[in-house]
Design an enzyme around this catalytic site. Structure first.
Site, PDB file in Angstrom:
ATOM      1  CB  CYS B 102     -17.828  -1.625   2.510  1.00 50.70           C
ATOM      2  SG  CYS B 102     -18.303  -0.198   3.498  1.00 50.70           S
ATOM      3  CB  CYS B 105     -15.931   2.773   5.561  1.00 47.88           C
ATOM      4  SG  CYS B 105     -17.414   1.983   6.203  1.00 47.88           S
ATOM      5  CB  SER B 106     -13.148  -1.210   4.946  1.00 48.96           C
ATOM      6  OG  SER B 106     -12.827  -0.725   6.234  1.00 48.96           O
ATOM      7  CB  CYS B 107     -19.037  -2.465   6.367  1.00 49.20           C
ATOM      8  SG  CYS B 107     -19.393  -0.888   7.160  1.00 49.20           S
TER       9      CYS B 107
END
Lengths: 114, 197
Positions: B102, B105-107
């Site tokens: 991602c 961000c940190s999906c």
């Protein structure tokens, strides 16, 4: 790895979606000690597991890792690896340390995250 | 934590005391202990994703459904929830290796993989795996041969990707539960392969 923790049943450690959940660093340390001792053959995993299940069944309200730690101490005392009461004595001594030194060793995950 | 001087030492102190005694007696090596704690906290499981993969390996109908409509096939096993509304499953093949990131961000597909590991959130991974995936994967311990193309998939709030790893050789006849135990989070993200024990 030959040690497999239960994923279901009364002896299974708390998990969230398969990840083990440690509520405090000491829980992770207590967990790791049992696994390390079993891996090196100093305790028998099956015996530990059976005693843990028995301990939880007599006191289901007690926190999982409190039972874990109690059983680990019991197994080590039973095997003659540590003396009866020795852990309590050492813990009391640790409790008497000067302020600022009363913390547990750093948590490995904290080290890695840093 | 300040221990109550009047009460018996709590579990934190008892654990520390026990660890000291075991280390002093050479019964436990502190580095080994650190390693076990780390492994079990970060690398064991996640069971839901592993269950999905093992099912796909053992049930061709489920595999086809999973690759066609990942969200529905995963939901059919009871794995639903926030951050898992739209999941797309990519099949690892001999020709193509998929890796998920991602970049923003940190999906991450929480219902199947839990919370993302720290490296997934690391800006260096997020930026570099797009630019130089083969190098980043090699640094993470996965050598992808030149003839295998690498495709990088950018998860977002709308679509979360995961991979269907290749089933390791030598696992024919293993039941789904034993296969699931082989599947790691890293393999599902695409930064590792599944190995037979």
């Amino acid at each position: 790895m030959s040690i497999t923790t239960d994923t279901t049943g009364p002896g299974a450690p708390p998990r969230a979606n398969g990840e083990l959940v440690f509520a405090a660093p000491w829980e992770g340390r207590a967990f790791g000690m049992a696994v390390a001792l079993a891996e090196s053959g100093r305790i028998t995993w099956d015996e530990f597991r059976e005693r843990l299940i028995a301990r939880i069944s007599v006191d289901p309200a007690r926190a999982y890792y409190a039972c874990w730690l109690a059983v680990l101490e019991e197994v080590l005392v039973g095997a003659g690896r540590i003396g009866d009461g020795e852990v309590g004595t050492r813990a009391t001594r640790l409790a008497g340390r000067a302020a600022g030194h009363d913390h547990a060793p750093p948590h490995p995950s904290a080290e890695r995250a840093g | 934590m300040t221990p109550d001087p009047a009460g018996p030492p709590g579990p934190s102190l008892r654990t520390e005391a026990l660890e000291e005694l075991l280390v002093e007696r050479g019964l436990v090596d502190r580095a080994v202990l650190d390693g076990f704690v780390r492994t079990y906290e970060q690398d064991v499981g996640p069971l839901n994703g592993a269950t999905v993969v093992a099912r796909a390996w053992t049930d061709p109908g489920y595999r086809a459904w999973l690759l066609y409509d990942g969200t529905a096939a995963i939901a059919s096993l009871g794995f639903t929830g926030p951050q898992g509304e739209h999941m797309v499953v990519l099949e690892q093949t001999a020709d193509v290796h998929h890796v998920v990131v991602c970049t923003l961000c940190s999906c991450y597909p929480w219902p199947v993989l839990g919370l993302p590991p720290s490296w997934y959130k690391d800006p260096a991974y997020r930026a570099r795996v797009v630019r130089e995936p083969r190098t980043v994967l090699a640094e993470m311990g996965l050598d992808v041969p030149r003839e295998r193309r690498i495709e990088v998939w950018d998860s977002s709030a709308e679509v979360r990707y995961l991979t269907l790893p290749r089933r390791p050789a030598g696992t024919a006849g293993l039941p789904a539960e034993e296969l699931a135990a082989l599947v790691t989070r890293d393999a599902i993200v695409g930064v590792a392969e599944v190995a037979a024990r």
